[in-house]
Design an enzyme around this catalytic site. Structure first.
Site, short mmCIF file in Angstrom:
data_model
loop_
_atom_site.label_atom_id
_atom_site.label_comp_id
_atom_site.label_asym_id
_atom_site.label_seq_id
_atom_site.Cartn_x
_atom_site.Cartn_y
_atom_site.Cartn_z
CB SER A 112 -0.80 0.01 1.23
OG SER A 112 -1.44 1.29 1.73
CE1 TYR B 20 -3.67 -2.68 5.79
CE2 TYR B 20 -3.13 -0.43 5.35
CZ TYR B 20 -3.65 -1.54 4.83
OH TYR B 20 -3.73 -1.95 3.48
CE LYS C 248 -1.35 -4.43 3.36
NZ LYS C 248 -1.57 -5.87 3.04
P1 NAD Z 1 -10.71 -6.92 1.49
O1 NAD Z 1 -10.98 -6.86 3.17
O2 NAD Z 1 -12.03 -6.75 0.71
O3 NAD Z 1 -10.17 -8.26 1.21
C1 NAD Z 1 -9.15 -8.90 2.09
C2 NAD Z 1 -9.74 -10.28 2.28
O4 NAD Z 1 -8.99 -11.07 2.92
C3 NAD Z 1 -11.09 -10.34 2.66
O5 NAD Z 1 -12.05 -11.10 1.95
C4 NAD Z 1 -10.82 -11.04 3.99
O6 NAD Z 1 -12.12 -12.06 4.40
C5 NAD Z 1 -9.60 -11.89 3.74
N1 NAD Z 1 -9.11 -12.26 4.97
C6 NAD Z 1 -8.35 -11.30 6.02
N2 NAD Z 1 -7.76 -11.98 6.99
C7 NAD Z 1 -7.69 -13.32 6.61
C8 NAD Z 1 -7.34 -14.65 7.11
N3 NAD Z 1 -6.61 -14.54 8.07
N4 NAD Z 1 -7.32 -15.92 6.39
C9 NAD Z 1 -8.08 -15.86 5.04
N5 NAD Z 1 -8.55 -14.90 4.64
C10 NAD Z 1 -8.39 -13.50 5.24
O7 NAD Z 1 -9.70 -5.81 1.23
P2 NAD Z 1 -9.05 -5.43 -0.29
O8 NAD Z 1 -9.50 -3.95 -0.17
O9 NAD Z 1 -9.49 -6.17 -1.19
O10 NAD Z 1 -7.72 -5.47 -0.01
C11 NAD Z 1 -6.78 -6.61 -0.41
C12 NAD Z 1 -5.41 -6.51 -0.07
O11 NAD Z 1 -5.01 -5.31 -0.79
C13 NAD Z 1 -5.46 -6.33 1.57
O12 NAD Z 1 -3.87 -6.99 1.86
C14 NAD Z 1 -5.13 -4.86 1.72
O13 NAD Z 1 -4.46 -4.35 2.89
C15 NAD Z 1 -4.32 -4.34 0.51
N6 NAD Z 1 -4.60 -2.86 0.17
C16 NAD Z 1 -6.05 -2.39 0.17
C17 NAD Z 1 -6.43 -1.20 0.00
C18 NAD Z 1 -7.59 -0.66 -0.35
O14 NAD Z 1 -7.84 0.81 -0.22
N7 NAD Z 1 -8.75 -1.41 -0.56
C19 NAD Z 1 -5.17 -0.16 -0.42
C20 NAD Z 1 -3.81 -0.70 -0.33
C21 NAD Z 1 -3.63 -2.04 0.00
C1 UD1 Z 2 -6.75 5.11 3.68
C2 UD1 Z 2 -5.97 4.71 4.75
C3 UD1 Z 2 -4.66 4.25 3.93
C4 UD1 Z 2 -4.97 3.04 2.96
C5 UD1 Z 2 -5.97 3.65 1.95
C6 UD1 Z 2 -6.39 2.71 1.17
C7 UD1 Z 2 -6.42 6.38 6.59
C8 UD1 Z 2 -5.79 7.34 7.47
N1 UD1 Z 2 -5.48 5.89 5.69
O1 UD1 Z 2 -6.25 6.12 2.94
O2 UD1 Z 2 -3.78 3.67 4.94
O3 UD1 Z 2 -3.87 2.61 2.37
O4 UD1 Z 2 -7.08 4.28 2.89
O5 UD1 Z 2 -7.47 1.85 1.81
O6 UD1 Z 2 -7.47 5.77 6.97
N2 UD1 Z 2 -12.33 11.88 3.33
C9 UD1 Z 2 -13.44 12.48 3.73
N3 UD1 Z 2 -14.24 12.30 4.53
C10 UD1 Z 2 -14.68 10.81 4.66
C11 UD1 Z 2 -13.71 9.98 4.30
C12 UD1 Z 2 -12.35 10.57 3.64
O7 UD1 Z 2 -13.11 13.77 3.68
O8 UD1 Z 2 -15.83 10.45 5.36
C13 UD1 Z 2 -11.04 12.36 2.94
C14 UD1 Z 2 -9.96 11.88 3.71
O9 UD1 Z 2 -9.41 12.95 4.43
C15 UD1 Z 2 -8.92 11.80 2.44
C16 UD1 Z 2 -9.71 11.22 1.37
O10 UD1 Z 2 -10.86 11.46 1.47
O11 UD1 Z 2 -8.13 13.32 1.99
C17 UD1 Z 2 -9.41 9.79 0.97
O12 UD1 Z 2 -9.62 9.00 2.29
P1 UD1 Z 2 -9.79 7.64 2.34
O13 UD1 Z 2 -10.66 6.82 1.21
O14 UD1 Z 2 -10.16 7.35 3.87
O15 UD1 Z 2 -8.29 7.13 1.86
P2 UD1 Z 2 -7.16 7.42 2.64
O16 UD1 Z 2 -7.03 8.41 3.71
O17 UD1 Z 2 -5.91 8.10 1.35
#
Ligand code: NAD
Ligand code: UD1
Length: 336
Positions: free
Chosen positions: A124, A148, A152
């Site tokens: 991330s 979190y 990572k």
């Molecule tokens: P998500 O929660 O939708 O998907 C993660 C999946 O992992 C879920 O289905 C959950 O049930 C499963 N899981 C969690 N712990 C587990 C375990 N112990 N054993 C088996 N399954 C397990 O999240 P996502 O948004 O699809 O994210 C996927 C990956 O990408 C994650 O590692 C997350 O940290 C990373 N990531 C997500 C974002 C984002 O904004 N969505 C941003 C950066 C990185």
């Molecule tokens: C968040 C996580 C980050 C993670 C990323 C993707 C935090 C502090 N950071 O990032 O670690 O990698 O999600 O999952 O949670 N905002 C509003 N109102 C809201 C929600 C968000 O104004 O109700 C604003 C936030 O201040 C930010 C932008 O929208 O400027 C995006 O927010 P968000 O979607 O939560 O993502 P990040 O904060 O970038």
């Protein structure tokens, strides 16, 4: 190529499964379903017309996980499984470190034992911590600002050490920026439990009338309109980034690190107004204090992924909003 997808019923994992199946990859998927629904398995099969094996398994269950490696021979692992809520990780650090780190160690132990030496890992942009300048390139300093992010960063380091210990490994570390959007069918999208923390699901839930108004966290940042700027990327573009990493890096030893973002930053109000155009209604909002831990702006220098993987995000903001809105309108209560 036979690929094990961990966390494959989650938001990004499920969209990646579709892209993999559509390109003829053979998949085995497991998920504990702690943050996703088993219904996703049938939806992915129905969208693609392809079959795959699904195991309900927690990666903390080493024996259950080993059974999956006993039953199947993999060429590569795409590792999405993990807990991802920043606020919750601050309240429950032990749960987050246990799940994300111990779970990943179980997986890596089995990859060593069964000689599966290719992995693509979901990292991330959070690993860049409190960034001072944008755009962010892969060589920026790394730090964690919450548990979190700590998980990572630790997993990245574990994977780097793994390669040092055995340089037959191919490790691709993909650092995602802010994934939004949904599958074009409207049948698959982000399915947050409870009140969303992230911007896009919050906006769509206001637009559909489930929440009263958006709280905009601060309007005095040094950005175009004072609200926070992020690099929003369509989840399908992100999914395709994994295919490129598999195509280009499987069997190529090394630690390959890429930002997956568009390289474009949009403000909170720009996202809100684009969504208003798409759903053709006013979305109420109020400016409130900045959220603790938020930074002013964060967007990628995504040129390394273009140069080395031939990958570039193709879908623009309007399409991201249209697809998020279609998913929300067709599934007002998610998949439950
Ligand atoms: P998500 O929660 O939708 O998907 C993660 C999946 O992992 C879920 O289905 C959950 O049930 C499963 N899981 C969690 N712990 C587990 C375990 N112990 N054993 C088996 N399954 C397990 O999240 P996502 O948004 O699809 O994210 C996927 C990956 O990408 C994650 O590692 C997350 O940290 C990373 N990531 C997500 C974002 C984002 O904004 N969505 C941003 C950066 C990185
Ligand atoms: C968040 C996580 C980050 C993670 C990323 C993707 C935090 C502090 N950071 O990032 O670690 O990698 O999600 O999952 O949670 N905002 C509003 N109102 C809201 C929600 C968000 O104004 O109700 C604003 C936030 O201040 C930010 C932008 O929208 O400027 C995006 O927010 P968000 O979607 O939560 O993502 P990040 O904060 O970038």
């Amino acid at each position: 190529m036979k690929v094990l997808v961990t966390g494959g019923t989650g938001y990004i994992g499920s969209h990646t499964c579709i892209e993999l199946l559509e390109r003829g990859y053979e998949l085995v998927v497991f998920d504990s379903l702690v943050n996703s629904s088993e219904k996703v398995v049938d939806i992915v099969k129905s969208i693609t017309g392809k079959d795959f094996k699904f195991y309900k398994c927690d990666m903390l269950d080493a024996d259950g996980l080993e059974q999956i490696f006993e039953d199947n021979k993999f060429d590569s692992v795409v590792h999405f499984a993990g807990l991802k809520a920043v606020g919750e990780s601050v309240e429950m650090p032990v749960k987050y470190y246990t799940n994300n780190i111990c779970g990943t160690l179980n997986l890596l132990r089995l990859m060593e034992k069964y000689e599966v030496r290719n992995i693509v890992f979901s990292s991330s942009a959070t690993v860049y911590g409190d960034v001072k300048t944008v755009p962010i390139s892969e060589d920026f300093p790394l730090s964690a600002t919450n548990p979190y992010g700590g998980t990572k960063l630790m997993i990245e380091n574990i994977l780097k050490d793994l390669f040092v210990s055995d340089n037959r490994f191919s490790v691709s570390i993909l650092r995602y920026f802010n994934p939004i959007g949904a599958h074009i069918s409207g049948r698959l999208g982000e399915n947050p439990r409870g009140i969303p923390n992230n911007l896009m699901p919050y906006i769509t839930q206001v637009a559909i009338g489930k929440l009263d108004y958006l709280r905009v966290f601060g309007d005095t940042y040094p950005t175009r309109d004072g609200t926070g700027v992020r690099d929003y990327i369509h989840v399908v573009d992100l999914a395709i980034g994994h295919i490129k990493a598999l195509e280009k890096k499987t069997g190529i030893p090394g630690v390959h690190i890429y930002n997956l973002g568009t390289g474009i930053g949009y403000s909170v109000l720009e996202i809100l107004h684009t969504m208003e155009e798409v759903c053709k209604k006013k979305i109420p909002y109020r400016i409130v204090s900045p959220r603790a831990g938020d930074i002013a702006q964060c967007y990628a220098d995504a040129s390394k992924a273009l140069l080395e993987l031939g990958w570039k995000a193709e879908r623009g903001l309007k399409q991201m909003c249209e697809d998020s809105w279609r998913w929300q309108s067709m599934n007002p209560n998610g998949l439950e």
